[in-house]
Design a protein around this motif. Structure first.
Motif, PDB file in Angstrom:
ATOM      1  N   UNK A  64       0.845  -1.202   0.000  1.00 24.21           N
ATOM      2  CA  UNK A  64       0.000   0.000   0.000  1.00 24.21           C
ATOM      3  C   UNK A  64       0.881   1.252   0.000  1.00 24.21           C
ATOM      4  N   UNK A  65       1.893   1.251   0.849  1.00 24.45           N
ATOM      5  CA  UNK A  65       2.779   2.419   0.914  1.00 24.45           C
ATOM      6  C   UNK A  65       3.600   2.560  -0.364  1.00 24.45           C
ATOM      7  N   UNK A  68       1.478   4.309  -2.834  1.00 28.28           N
ATOM      8  CA  UNK A  68       1.415   5.750  -2.559  1.00 28.28           C
ATOM      9  C   UNK A  68       2.678   6.451  -3.058  1.00 28.28           C
ATOM     10  N   UNK A  71       2.848   6.559  -6.860  1.00 25.88           N
ATOM     11  CA  UNK A  71       1.861   7.526  -7.383  1.00 25.88           C
ATOM     12  C   UNK A  71       2.373   8.945  -7.200  1.00 25.88           C
ATOM     13  N   UNK A  72       2.918   9.197  -6.012  1.00 32.40           N
ATOM     14  CA  UNK A  72       3.433  10.549  -5.762  1.00 32.40           C
ATOM     15  C   UNK A  72       4.627  10.850  -6.662  1.00 32.40           C
ATOM     16  N   UNK A  83      -0.856  -1.333  -5.391  1.00 28.37           N
ATOM     17  CA  UNK A  83      -2.137  -1.349  -4.661  1.00 28.37           C
ATOM     18  C   UNK A  83      -2.897  -2.637  -4.934  1.00 28.37           C
ATOM     19  N   UNK A  99      -7.524   4.222  -2.990  1.00 27.32           N
ATOM     20  CA  UNK A  99      -6.428   4.795  -3.779  1.00 27.32           C
ATOM     21  C   UNK A  99      -6.495   4.321  -5.229  1.00 27.32           C
ATOM     22  N   UNK A 102      -9.241   6.187  -6.955  1.00 25.01           N
ATOM     23  CA  UNK A 102      -8.814   7.562  -7.229  1.00 25.01           C
ATOM     24  C   UNK A 102      -7.856   7.592  -8.424  1.00 25.01           C
TER      25      UNK A 102
END
Lengths: 247, 634
Positions: A64-65, A68, A71-72, A83, A99, A102
């Motif tokens: 999950x991290x 993130x 994506x960033x 994800x 996420x 989104x």
């Protein structure tokens, strides 16, 4: 003889245990390093750290991290894959699901189309389905076979329990089929990748596919996968198209 | 840079007596008797244009008949090359055109000399090239014209000799042409040229600008119609739908007012900077297509047309970008000067949930064909849809929206932002469509729908979607992403219970077998015990322990004999063992061995005196033989 074997197994366990502990420790330390880098705004470094952690020990939180961080850092394909892997390990993680939604809304991407048995397989982690199937199988087998072996009459409750176990066993079979087929689902890693007509480097280009596009690997040839997308199909390398199951 | 293909539009016009349902070639020309048409301020509409053919709805047969009805292209005609100077006589410094005319398609010219042979002192510069089709013998005959600009600095007669070009791969000889250049101008006719007259030369990107191509009348007031008018250049598009043709007095750039054929079209630049635009067109005498307005006096020449390719000197447009500052909401690219009528509603009272139409008309002196509608409003209280594209009519465009009130708690339609850029002012102007009062009645709806509409009227605060935070821990872990059931070790583990069950089942079967065959079981157990006892016997003999040897020997004999009765081995006595021997052997050596051994052990158990055992060790060999025989009978 038996004592010798027990000793051998114990010795092997003693040898393996430090290795397992080391891997767990590496996973933990890389995870914490990734969290620190993410909070410091260095998303690429965070992604590398989370990737190391996931390499040492696959964990839903790590993936999950990792999603993130990717994506960033602007990498849509790796983010969606991470994800999806988080949900693969722990389908109940709502954060990864949100996420994903989104990201797909933002990047105008579709989710993989799942069959009914694949949808069933998403209800529980794969290990749970396997354990349920194994337990129900042996429950049924034991209840049917052991009374005969031990010359006991089969009681009513034993037969009812066996029927229940058999029902549970049959119900889990579609989920296993779903897990098997879902393990061939993957995602395009980079944008604007050429989809090849043949599994060769100089192959004719059929079309181009975008990062994060879902597809299914139908067969393999060397380092190439024949991937079927919603409207087209062609060959991609395994670096360009990665499976959820990591195979 | 996109290079637009710009072709002077020639609207399809049927023959006056042609059936309206039939297809007529787009190039239909009226042939008029030579006359002076003096029509002051009179609009002459020759014929109505055909309605547009809807090719999408045509069947295959209709399309085939359409293709068959089209005139054939004459490709077998003679090329008939011609080369002329226009005008053939000029004065020094005057302009002329060296014109080559070929009855062939322009793409049929496969080779043209790089340097056209030319007389010494005469300069030739390549000019325009164009093609048109003329009708002859029921076929469309292509005519290609190539222009060269001529500069003659000295007086004399200049000859361009004949030379060879290739058309359709065949050599064609262009005949020679002569140009006479006089030292002084005795009042010669000037070169026939077109004039390019843009309405504005400083324009903004996207701003439509009117542009006229003029074909001024000659000295005899004879006006040549134009066909195949074409604008050349990059960075603009032309409007094919708003072409107007007219014969009217115009003021030329030289200041002179003269009657001219006017080809009026619009041009929209899409690249900023300086745009060079030139024009070309064929003279077509009294032949023209489409509608034409004739004002004032003009002489239209009689006879067959000449089809000379004329050119206009290029003009430069200065194209400026639209200012980003001051841009207003609802700007859809409209540039010009617009006005808006009062918006009209199709009904002044409507129930919530029922549609109502809102129409508003936009007016402008310029063409509105490129005007885009502002998007329909979508508010919590109103749902809107734009109805198609603007309805064009003359210099008006009508926007139509379908609006649906979502609640009765509203008293007016929503504002629709709309703005345009006024190039005269150099600023954006707001022309938003204002709210129109309307009475919205409650709808006869269910409670559930009412709840929904209330929700729509009072929008919930928008949930801001954002990326989730980081997971604090590793969470659910796994050794691998490969599903458990597909890992090798898991399959191996699953085999364990199978083996266990199999073992249990086999044990059960074995037990059942022994239960059904107790005699076999006893013999098997006796064989096992006998082997153990013989081993003890052997050890005792090797150790020289005669007492132990005798005890083991007796036990071995009892074990080997017990299954035959059946009986507990310890319960057997010497006579029982002897019974198993054949009658003859009971009194011989085997019987003697048995008796000696039993006697010695019984004496040890029951006699007060300790018997002598040493001699018994000598019985080892016959005893072994005896035991082997007894074991064989088990």
């Amino acid at each position: 003889m038996n004592l010798w074997r027990l000793t051998l197994w114990g010795f092997l366990l003693l040898l393996v245990r430090p290795v397992l502990a080391d891997r767990q420790e590496l996973a933990e330390s890389s995870f914490q390093a990734g969290v620190a880098a993410y909070r410091g705004g260095d998303f690429s470094a965070a992604a590398r750290a989370f990737e190391n952690s996931a390499g040492a020990r696959a964990a839903a939180g790590t993936y999950q991290n990792l999603g993130n961080a990717e994506w960033q850092a602007g990498r849509v394909g790796p983010a969606i894959l991470a994800w999806e892997r988080a949900l693969w390990l722990a389908p109940a993680i709502t954060e990864a699901r949100e996420n994903l939604q989104l990201a797909r809304d933002t990047a105008q991407l579709a989710a993989p189309e799942l069959t009914w048995y694949e949808v069933i397989s998403t209800w529980l982690p794969s290990g749970w389905w396997a354990i349920i199937t194994a337990l129900s199988l042996w429950l049924v087998a034991d209840l049917l076979v052991l009374p005969g072996i031990f010359r006991r009459r089969r009681a009513g409750w034993q037969q009812a329990l066996a029927a229940l176990g058999l029902t549970l066993l049959l119900l889990t079979l579609p989920a296993h089929a779903g897990w098997h087929t879902r393990s061939n689902i993957g995602f395009v890693m980079e944008g604007n990748l050429p989809l090849r007509l043949t599994p060769t480097e100089q192959a004719q280009e059929i079309t181009r596919v975008g990062a994060g596009e879902p597809g299914r690997c139908e067969r393999r040839y060397g380092n190439y996968c024949f991937v079927r997308f919603r409207n087209t199909a062609g060959w991609l390398t395994r670096e360009e198209f990665k499976l959820i199951s990591g195979r | 840079m996109v290079k637009p293909s710009i072709t002077g539009p020639t609207p399809a016009t049927p023959l006056a007596d042609a059936p309206r349902s039939g297809w007529v070639a787009s190039r239909c020309f009226f042939r008029r008797s030579p006359a002076i048409l003096t029509l002051a301020g009179l609009l002459v509409s020759t014929v109505d244009p055909l309605p547009a053919q809807n090719f999408d709805k045509m069947s295959g047969d209709q399309l085939m008949s359409l293709m068959r009805s089209a005139p054939q292209l004459a490709t077998d005609q003679a090329v008939a090359p011609a080369a002329t100077f226009d005008p053939p006589v000029i004065s020094v410094g005057a302009k002329a055109v060296y014109r080559v005319t070929l009855h062939a398609l322009d793409e049929a010219i496969t080779r043209w000399p790089d340097n056209t042979p030319v007389a010494a002192g005469l300069g030739l510069t390549r000019g325009a090239q164009g093609m048109l089709f003329t009708m002859g013998a029921g076929k469309m005959q292509p005519v290609t014209v190539v222009n060269f600009h001529v500069a003659a600095p000295t007086a004399g007669v200049f000859v361009v000799p004949s030379y060879v070009i290739e058309i359709y791969g065949q050599p064609i000889t262009i005949p020679e042409a002569r140009l006479q250049v006089l030292a002084a101008d005795p009042g010669l006719a000037p070169l026939r040229e077109l004039v390019l007259d843009p309405a504005r030369t400083n324009v903004y990107v996207g701003e439509p600008v009117r542009l006229r191509v003029l074909s001024p009348a000659g000295e005899n007031r004879s006006v040549q119609m134009l066909s195949q008018v074409q604008l050349n250049g990059d960075g603009f598009i032309t409007g094919k739908a708003d072409v107007r043709q007219q014969i009217a007095p115009v003021r030329l750039p030289s200041g002179e007012t003269r009657t001219a054929f006017i080809y009026d079209t619009s041009l929209t630049p899409f690249a900023q900077g300086s745009l060079n635009i030139s024009a070309q067109g064929f003279t077509s005498g009294n032949q023209f297509g489409g509608q034409i307005i004739i004002q004032g006096g003009a002489v239209i020449p009689a006879g067959p047309p000449e089809f000379a390719l004329l050119e206009a000197a290029p003009v430069t447009l200065n194209v400026m970008p639209l200012p980003s500052a001051g841009r207003l909401p609802g700007f859809m690219g409209a540039i010009g000067s617009f006005t808006r009528d009062t918006p009209q509603l199709s009904a002044l009272t409507v129930q919530a949930g029922d549609p109502v139409k809102l129409s508003v008309t936009i007016r402008s002196r310029a063409s509105l064909s490129h005007l885009a509608m502002p998007p329909a409003p979508d508010t919590p209280a109103w749902q809107g849809f734009a109805v198609g594209s603007p309805t064009l009519g003359g210099n008006t465009a009508t926007f139509t929206y379908t609006l649906i009130p979502q609640t009765d708690q509203t008293a007016a339609t929503p504002d629709i932002p709309f703005s345009y850029f006024d190039p005269e002012q150099g600023a954006y102007v707001d022309l938003s469509i204002p709210a129109v009062p309307i009475q919205v009645l409650p709808a006869a709806v269910t409670a559930a729908t009412n709840e929904l509409t209330r929700g729509a009227a009072e929008p919930a605060p928008a949930k801001k979607r954002s990326l989730s935070g980081l997971a604090p821990t590793l969470g659910t872990t796994a050794g691998s992403l490969v599903p458990l059931q597909e890992r090798g070790w898991f399959c191996l583990v699953e085999v364990g219970p199978v083996l266990l069950l199999l073992a249990l089942w086999l044990e059960s079967r074995r037990r059942q077998f022994w239960e059904q065959h107790p005699d076999l079981y006893r013999r098997r157990e006796a064989r096992r015990a006998l082997r153990r006892e013989r081993h003890t016997l052997q050890q005792a003999a090797q150790a020289g322990d005669a007492r132990a040897f005798a005890a083991s020997a007796v036990q071995a004999l009892q074990i080997a004999s017990a299954p035959h009765f059946p009986a507990e081995p310890r319960a057997l006595v010497c006579g029982d063992v002897l019974q198993l021997l054949p009658e003859a052997e009971r009194t011989r050596a085997p019987g003697s061995v048995i008796r000696q051994l039993f006697r010695a052990t019984e004496a040890q158990d029951f006699s007060a005196n300790s018997p002598e055992f040493t001699h018994l060790l000598a019985l080892q060999s016959p005893l072994n033989q005896l035991l082997a025989e007894l074991e064989a009978r088990l």
